[in-house]
Scaffold this active site. Structure first.
Site, PDB file in Angstrom:
ATOM      1  N   SER A 145      31.636  39.651  37.044  1.00  0.00           N
ATOM      2  CA  SER A 145      31.637  38.692  38.149  1.00  0.00           C
ATOM      3  C   SER A 145      30.913  39.336  39.326  1.00  0.00           C
ATOM      4  CB  SER A 145      33.079  38.386  38.549  1.00  0.00           C
ATOM      5  OG  SER A 145      33.150  37.789  39.832  1.00  0.00           O
ATOM      6  N   TYR A 158      41.882  39.737  40.554  1.00  0.00           N
ATOM      7  CA  TYR A 158      40.650  39.357  39.850  1.00  0.00           C
ATOM      8  C   TYR A 158      39.542  40.353  40.183  1.00  0.00           C
ATOM      9  CZ  TYR A 158      36.890  36.194  38.281  1.00  0.00           C
ATOM     10  OH  TYR A 158      35.808  35.627  37.634  1.00  0.00           O
TER      11      TYR A 158
HETATM   12  C1  GCO Z   1      36.846  32.835  43.769  1.00  0.00           C
HETATM   13  C2  GCO Z   1      36.123  32.488  42.500  1.00  0.00           C
HETATM   14  C3  GCO Z   1      35.180  33.625  42.102  1.00  0.00           C
HETATM   15  C4  GCO Z   1      34.136  33.115  41.120  1.00  0.00           C
HETATM   16  C5  GCO Z   1      33.449  34.093  40.259  1.00  0.00           C
HETATM   17  C6  GCO Z   1      32.380  34.777  40.974  1.00  0.00           C
HETATM   18  O1  GCO Z   1      38.031  32.537  43.886  1.00  0.00           O
HETATM   19  O2  GCO Z   1      36.178  33.411  44.650  1.00  0.00           O
HETATM   20  O3  GCO Z   1      36.998  32.177  41.435  1.00  0.00           O
HETATM   21  O4  GCO Z   1      35.957  34.694  41.648  1.00  0.00           O
HETATM   22  O5  GCO Z   1      34.668  32.224  40.242  1.00  0.00           O
HETATM   23  O6  GCO Z   1      34.335  34.984  39.693  1.00  0.00           O
HETATM   24  O7  GCO Z   1      31.741  35.643  40.087  1.00  0.00           O
END
Ligand code: GCO
Length: 254
Positions: A145, A158
C-alpha cells in the site's frame, strides 16, 4: 518470431482474498493473460459466486476456501491447492481495514489487522515456497500500500502491517531468490473498492484524494492488473525484492 513476455498460459495462480475488490480484479487480469486462477477466501458463498462469474467469462477459475490467518487451515488449504495441480504464482492480497484513532484502538483490532494483512502472507508463503524451491521457480507478489511508505491518521494497524509487508517482501527475496523465486510487492494508492466505501462516500475525503493524487482521481481496480501481470511473468525474471507503486503519482509529489 514474436515473443510475448507477458503471456501467463500454462501458469496457475493463487490469489488470497480473491473473491472481491482488488483480489478479484487481479484474478480476472491474470486469467485474461492465460493463467488458471485459484481464488481464496473465507466466505464460501462469496468465493463461489466470484469463481462462477470468472468461469462464465470463459476463464479457468477454481475456489480455495480457507482462513489465511489460521496456520492449520493454511496448511490444509495449500495442500488442497497443490493436489489440484502445480502452482506458479502466489498473490498475497488478503487484507482488511479497521479505522480508529490510536488512543481508542483495541488490542483485538490491532491483532486482527496485523494477522490478516501481514502474518497471513507469511503463513501462506511459508507453505507455498518449498514447492517453488523444489521446482526452482515461482512468483510471490505481496500487495502492499502507499501506507508502506507514509502514514495517515486512524489507520495505524493497517500502516504498521503494510510497512511490515514491505520488509517481509525483502526478507523473502533474501531467502528465496537464489532458489529461483521472484518476490516483489505492488503498492496501490487509493482505489475505488468496497474496503474504501466509507471514504468514497465522504465528499471531502474523495476531494482530498483527487487533489493529493497527481492523476487527479482514484484508481480503478483493473489498473492494478498490469503490474501484477508483469511481476507474474517472464518479463520480471530478474526483478526481486522490489515494490511497484500504482498510485497515480501520490508518493512522488508533495
Ligand atoms: C485509508 C485507505 C487506504 C487505502 C490504501 C492506500 O483508510 O486511508 O483504506 O489505506 O485504501 O491502502 O494504499
Amino acid at each position: 518470431m514474436t515473443v510475448n513476455l507477458f503471456d501467463l498460459s500454462g501458469q496457475r495462480a493463487l490469489i488470497t482474498g480473491g473473491s472481491s475488490g482488488l483480489g478479484l480484479a487481479l484474478a480476472r487480469g491474470l486469467a485474461q493473460h492465460g493463467a488458471a486462477v485459484v481464488l481464496n477466501g473465507r466466505d464460501v458463498s462469496k468465493l463461489d459466486a466470484a469463481v462462477i462469474g470468472l468461469q462464465a467469462e470463459g476463464f479457468n477459475a477454481s475456489a480455495a476456501p480457507f482462513d489465511v490467518t489460521d496456520e492449520t487451515a493454511v496448511r490444509a488449504g495449500i495442500a488442497d491447492v497443490l493436489a489440484g495441480g502445480e502452482l506458479h504464482i502466489l498473490i498475497n492480497n488478503a487484507g482488511i481495514q479497521r479505522r480508529a484513532p490510536l488512543t481508542e484502538l483495541t488490542l483485538d483490532i490491532w491483532n486482527e489487522v496485523l494477522i490478516t494483512n501481514l502474518t497471513a502472507a507469511m503463513l501462506v508463503s511459508r507453505e507455498v515456497a518449498p514447492h517453488f524451491l523444489a521446482r526452482g521457480s515461482g512468483k510471490v507478489i505481496n500487495i502492499l500500500s502507499v501506507m508502506s511508505e507514509v502514514g495517515r491518521r486512524t489507520i495505524s494497524p493497517y500502516t504498521a502491517a503494510k510497512t511490515g509487508l514491505k520488509g517481509l517482501t525483502r526478507a523473502m527475496c533474501a531467502e528465496w531468490a537464489e532458489g529461483g523465486i521472484q518476490v516483489n510487492g505492488i503498492g496501490p494508492g487509493y482505489f475505488a473498492t468496497q474496503m474504501n466505501a466509507a471514504l468514497l462516500a465522504d465528499e471531502a475525503f474523495t476531494a482530498w484524494v483527487s487533489g493529493r493524487t497527481p492523476a487527479g482521481r482514484w484508481g480503478n481496480p483493473e489498473e492494478l492488473v498490469g503490474a501484477a501481470v508483469f511481476l507474474s511473468s517472464r518479463a520480471s525474471s530478474y526483478v526481486n525484492g522490489q515494490v511497484i507503486y500504482v498510485d497515480g503519482g501520490m508518493l512522488s509529489v508533495l
